[in-house]
Design a protein around this motif. Structure first.
Motif, mmCIF file in Angstrom:
data_model
loop_
_atom_site.group_PDB
_atom_site.id
_atom_site.type_symbol
_atom_site.label_atom_id
_atom_site.label_comp_id
_atom_site.label_asym_id
_atom_site.label_seq_id
_atom_site.Cartn_x
_atom_site.Cartn_y
_atom_site.Cartn_z
ATOM 1 N N GLY A 293 28.538 -37.376 -0.446
ATOM 2 C CA GLY A 293 27.943 -38.188 -1.503
ATOM 3 C C GLY A 293 27.842 -37.476 -2.832
ATOM 4 O O GLY A 293 28.342 -37.955 -3.860
ATOM 5 N N VAL A 294 27.224 -36.302 -2.849
ATOM 6 C CA VAL A 294 27.060 -35.545 -4.096
ATOM 7 C C VAL A 294 28.359 -34.843 -4.467
ATOM 8 O O VAL A 294 28.887 -35.004 -5.575
ATOM 9 N N LEU A 295 28.873 -34.063 -3.538
ATOM 10 C CA LEU A 295 30.001 -33.183 -3.833
ATOM 11 C C LEU A 295 31.268 -33.956 -4.185
ATOM 12 O O LEU A 295 31.962 -33.631 -5.159
ATOM 13 N N ARG A 296 31.581 -34.984 -3.436
ATOM 14 C CA ARG A 296 32.855 -35.689 -3.638
ATOM 15 C C ARG A 296 32.686 -36.986 -4.427
ATOM 16 O O ARG A 296 33.382 -37.210 -5.418
ATOM 17 N N ASP A 297 31.745 -37.834 -4.017
ATOM 18 C CA ASP A 297 31.612 -39.128 -4.681
ATOM 19 C C ASP A 297 31.070 -39.000 -6.098
ATOM 20 O O ASP A 297 31.523 -39.690 -7.011
ATOM 21 N N GLN A 298 30.098 -38.099 -6.298
ATOM 22 C CA GLN A 298 29.523 -37.927 -7.636
ATOM 23 C C GLN A 298 30.341 -36.972 -8.506
ATOM 24 O O GLN A 298 30.568 -37.235 -9.674
ATOM 25 N N TRP A 299 30.766 -35.857 -7.928
ATOM 26 C CA TRP A 299 31.415 -34.812 -8.732
ATOM 27 C C TRP A 299 32.928 -34.842 -8.648
ATOM 28 O O TRP A 299 33.596 -34.158 -9.423
ATOM 29 N N GLY A 300 33.491 -35.573 -7.715
ATOM 30 C CA GLY A 300 34.942 -35.678 -7.626
ATOM 31 C C GLY A 300 35.635 -34.469 -7.038
ATOM 32 O O GLY A 300 36.814 -34.225 -7.320
ATOM 33 N N PHE A 301 34.954 -33.698 -6.186
ATOM 34 C CA PHE A 301 35.559 -32.508 -5.586
ATOM 35 C C PHE A 301 36.707 -32.897 -4.667
ATOM 36 O O PHE A 301 36.587 -33.802 -3.840
ATOM 37 N N GLU A 302 37.847 -32.215 -4.795
ATOM 38 C CA GLU A 302 39.033 -32.520 -4.002
ATOM 39 C C GLU A 302 39.449 -31.384 -3.083
ATOM 40 O O GLU A 302 40.409 -31.514 -2.320
ATOM 41 N N GLY A 303 38.761 -30.256 -3.151
ATOM 42 C CA GLY A 303 39.125 -29.121 -2.311
ATOM 43 C C GLY A 303 38.586 -29.261 -0.902
ATOM 44 O O GLY A 303 38.227 -30.348 -0.452
ATOM 45 N N TYR A 304 38.526 -28.149 -0.183
ATOM 46 C CA TYR A 304 38.017 -28.211 1.189
ATOM 47 C C TYR A 304 36.616 -27.631 1.262
ATOM 48 O O TYR A 304 36.214 -26.798 0.455
ATOM 49 N N GLN A 330 31.078 -33.638 15.846
ATOM 50 C CA GLN A 330 31.239 -34.942 15.198
ATOM 51 C C GLN A 330 30.354 -35.052 13.962
ATOM 52 O O GLN A 330 30.772 -35.590 12.934
ATOM 53 N N MET A 331 29.151 -34.509 14.049
ATOM 54 C CA MET A 331 28.241 -34.547 12.908
ATOM 55 C C MET A 331 28.825 -33.779 11.726
ATOM 56 O O MET A 331 28.789 -34.243 10.578
ATOM 57 N N GLY A 332 29.367 -32.594 11.988
ATOM 58 C CA GLY A 332 29.981 -31.815 10.920
ATOM 59 C C GLY A 332 31.190 -32.505 10.333
ATOM 60 O O GLY A 332 31.388 -32.529 9.110
ATOM 61 N N LEU A 333 32.010 -33.088 11.192
ATOM 62 C CA LEU A 333 33.220 -33.787 10.744
ATOM 63 C C LEU A 333 32.862 -34.988 9.872
ATOM 64 O O LEU A 333 33.441 -35.183 8.797
ATOM 65 N N GLU A 334 31.906 -35.774 10.305
ATOM 66 C CA GLU A 334 31.503 -36.948 9.543
ATOM 67 C C GLU A 334 30.826 -36.576 8.228
ATOM 68 O O GLU A 334 30.969 -37.279 7.225
ATOM 69 N N ALA A 335 30.107 -35.459 8.227
ATOM 70 C CA ALA A 335 29.430 -35.028 6.996
ATOM 71 C C ALA A 335 30.419 -34.580 5.928
ATOM 72 O O ALA A 335 30.160 -34.716 4.733
ATOM 73 N N GLY A 336 31.571 -34.045 6.377
ATOM 74 C CA GLY A 336 32.572 -33.611 5.412
ATOM 75 C C GLY A 336 32.968 -32.156 5.509
ATOM 76 O O GLY A 336 33.562 -31.611 4.575
ATOM 77 N N ILE A 337 32.659 -31.486 6.620
ATOM 78 C CA ILE A 337 33.104 -30.105 6.829
ATOM 79 C C ILE A 337 34.559 -30.133 7.295
ATOM 80 O O ILE A 337 34.886 -30.706 8.334
#
Length: 754
Positions: A293-304, A330-337
């Motif tokens: 939510g914060v890292l990708r949706d708000q800030w547009g981060f495209e890295g890993y 599964q929790m880590g995967l869904e969160a975005g790790i």
């Protein structure tokens, strides 16, 4: 007619096939990175995809044999059959040329032994230069922050990026973008200090430097940065590693997030590492609002996003927010790790989990795209190897060593200089005692190289602070004979320089194992250091203290007894030589404290930018305020601030102001000074900080020289998170404070009108 129709159908079919990414060759460098990723991803089996989501450490069996050839353990061979996302620290304990050869051989083996020839990322750390043998050793990040010189930090990390790439490395789990405000925390020196703005400037420049302004990634001259630990890791309760983290949402947005946001948006960091801890009860490694939510949706981060060591699995067995190891994965995967660091009991379960729940493969594909994209950005598919002939030309070259010395000189902080005892003169016959537990074997040699033939040195360490056991070091018993010997050395000398503070055993990372400790419950100097200062001061001769440490210390006795104090934190490999150059006046000190130095641990939390209401009451039986404030640091010159001026007394959301001050060197030596600008919001809809650093500039002035230094004030500087948890810009009165520290300044005012 039928032939024409059939031919048309073939042409149309061919055009569809040409546009299909699966028909493209991922090895074709003329394609875009996204096209190459999409061409490769569908080819991978499920197991091969998961392999691109795991990193293991080279210490499980990557080395050279006695003939200098690559030697892999059976465990490593098994791990590399399907390819791998990356390997941590291959070749860390050998010289740069040997490491480059090893990593070339290792990369060649990896490419030739997975079906699609996918290269691996080799990953390092960079707390004081590349964390490997034979590279330039700089001061730690906290030391660099004391320079208040972002351009210098950028040049320093540029060297880090170049030296790491020449070793065959591709990413570093650095820099730390954490804000650190609790000196009990053993990892304090790995970060850039207590202030959001200072940390943001340092992190941005560190990333730009290590990544070669991003352009160095594809050219093969630099490595990618992984900013860490997202988010709030430096705020662990009690300063205890792995403890809970409680931060208000407003503080997160206004103070903790900005260095990470700049790392993503401006510095273009290739990676982010998640925090060990939870965040207000939500484990960071299982927090989709944070990592997506914060890292990708708000800030547009495209890295890993990479896990910290084993932390996805710990969602189950430590954090206890997952019902099973599989649920943790599964929790880590869904969160975005995207990448699992080290664990055998986490993402290793994903292939079997997908067979039971095929929808998970979409999330796996999402992560693998990010990893492959990084490898293409770094040019590893097209140029995976290091030119060995270039290694010696670029690692530990003279310019890099000189830069380490330059960084030291700008980072040393003069906390006290009673009756201008410093600098000492090289021209007078002088006998100097170099004493104390932080003395190094080559300290005397380094001082002699600076001072010349008129100054004679004697040196004695006297005692160690701990038994130096790596896991949980223990304090040593007081040694009266050692103390007496040091006092006798001081008695026979004209002046004593005491090397005091702490070392890598008294402040360090407290690893997950219960037998490994690094945080402290007190911040007083350990052992008989205070006693040593008092006994030597009682001789009636000058006492200079060189303070070395990796955490802030409450140095009350030292501050009272010493005639002069140089706070050096943790300098480069040339630290003692640089300190000697300051002591003997070759250079005037210009460092400023990147943290508030408290009188007592009882004052914590204690940083200069706390809310104004925190300063209403002092403590019984304790002197007022900090021992030394944030931004404090003396010079061999005296600087006079005058003529503060502002371009307009009113600011609107569409305008800017300029504020200036005249700074004059009224001393008799050339020196550098850090001019600091703070802004105070007089009235806010929520309680506001006492003041906030919003700008600083480091200038050099000759004796008698003056300069007018200007800062811009923009509406953006005044924004904060308001009552409704949205960024607001509130009309009202503001103070601008410009000066030499957070407590000594001139001020003027303006109004924001909307």
């Amino acid at each position: 007619m039928k032939k024409i129709f059939f031919l048309a159908v073939l042409i149309i079919f061919a055009s569809f096939k040409t546009n299909d990414s699966s028909s493209k060759d991922y090895k074709d460098s003329s394609l875009s990175i996204d096209e190459r990723v999409e061409a490769l991803l569908p080819k991978l089996s499920l197991e091969e995809k998961v392999a691109q989501m795991r990193i293991f450490h080279a210490n499980i069996g990557v080395e050279h044999d006695e003939n200098g050839k690559l030697k892999l353990s059976d465990r490593v061979v098994e791990k590399l059959k399907l390819g791998i996302a990356g390997i941590k620290n291959p070749g860390e304990h050998i010289d740069a040329v040997s490491a480059a050869k090893l990593n070339n051989e290792l990369q060649k083996y990896i490419i030739e032994n997975n079906r699609w020839g996918i290269p691996a990322l080799f990953v390092t750390e960079s707390y004081n230069g590349v964390d490997a043998e034979g590279c330039t050793k700089f001061g730690r990040p906290m030391t660099s922050a004391a320079s208040f010189n972002p351009e210098l930090v950028r040049r320093q990390w540029d060297v880090v990026g170049r030296e790491a790439r020449l070793r065959g490395m591709h990413m570093c789990h650095s820099p730390e973008a954490d804000i650190v405000r609790d000196p009990r925390f053993g990892r304090m020196s790995e970060a850039f200090g207590e202030d959001t703005y200072l940390t943001t400037q340092m992190v941005k420049n560190a990333i730009i430097g290590v990544q070669g302004d991003y352009e160095g990634l594809g050219k093969g001259t630099h490595i990618g940065a992984v900013a860490k630990h997202f988010a709030g890791y430096g705020q662990v309760l009690g300063g205890s590693n792995f403890a809970a983290i409680e931060i208000s949402e407003r503080t997160l947005i206004d103070e903790i997030y900005p260095p990470f946001e700049v790392a993503v948006k401006e510095a273009k960091a290739l990676g982010i590492m998640a925090s060990h801890g939870d965040l207000n009860g939500i484990a960071s490694h299982g927090n989709p609002e944070l990592l997506t939510g914060v890292l990708r949706d708000q800030w547009g981060f495209e890295g890993y996003v990479v896990s910290d060591s084993n932390d996805i699995a710990r969602l189950f067995y430590f954090m206890k927010v997952a019902e099973s190891p599989e649920a943790a994965a599964q929790m880590g995967l869904e969160a975005g790790i995207d990448i699992d660091l080290y664990a055998e009991d986490s993402y290793a379960y994903l292939p079997e989990m997908v067979r039971k729940n095929p929808e998970l493969e979409k999330l796996i594909d999402r992560s693998v795209r990010r990893v492959l994209r990084t490898k293409f950005i770094l040019g590893l598919f097209d140029n995976p190897y290091i030119d060995i002939e270039e290694v010696k030309k670029g690692v530990r070259i003279q310019s890099s060593l000189e830069l380490a010395k330059e960084s030291d000189l700008e980072s040393i902080i003069l906390l006290k200089n009673e009756k201008s005892i410093l600098p000492l003169s090289k021209d007078k016959s002088l006998k100097v005692a170099l004493l104390g537990p932080l003395l190094k074997e080559n300290t005397k040699e380094m001082f002699e190289s600076v001072a010349g033939s008129n100054v004679k040195f004697i040196a004695e360490k006297g005692f160690q602070l701990t038994n130096q056991k790596g896991g949980a070091p223990e304090l040593l018993d007081r040694d009266p004979k050692a103390i007496a010997s040091l006092v006798n050395k001081a008695r026979s000398s004209d002046v004593s320089i005491l090397f005091l503070g702490g070392d890598e055993y008294t402040a360090k990372e407290a690893y997950f194992s219960n037998s490994t400790l690094g945080d402290r419950a007190t911040i007083d100097p350990v052992g008989p250091q205070d006693e040593l200062v008092e006994k030597i001061k009682a001789l009636g001769k000058p006492v200079i203290v060189v303070l070395k440490h990796r955490r802030t210390l409450s140095i009350n006795v030292i501050a009272e007894q010493a005639n002069a104090i140089l706070d050096t934190w943790d300098l480069s490999e040339f630290g003692d030589q640089s300190t000697a150059r300051i002591i003997f006046g070759e250079v005037s000190p210009s460092g400023k404290s990147p943290v508030t130095i408290p009188r007592s641990i009882g004052q914590i939390p204690f940083h200069y930018s706390m809310k104004e209401i925190n300063y209403k009451k002092e403590y019984l039986f304790l002197a007022k305020g900090p021992l030394y404030p944030f931004g404090y640091g003396l010079s061999y010159a005296d600087f006079e601030y005058s003529n503060i001026a502002i371009s307009n007394t009113e600011l609107t959301p569409d305008t800017e102001l300029e504020v200036s001050v005249k700074v004059t060197n009224i001393g008799n030596v050339k020196a550098k000074e850090v001019i600091q600008m703070y802004i105070k919001d007089e009235i806010g809809s929520v309680t506001r900080p006492d003041k906030e650093l919003k700008g600083f500039k480091k200038i050099e002035l000759g004796a008698g020289e003056s300069k007018t230094v200007s800062f811009k004030i923009t509406p953006k500087m005044l924004e904060f998170t308001g009552l409704k948890m949205k960024k607001v810009l509130e009309a009202g009165d503001y103070k601008v404070k410009i000066g030499t520290s957070s407590q000594e300044y001139l001020e003027t005012t303006f109004k924001l009108k909307k």
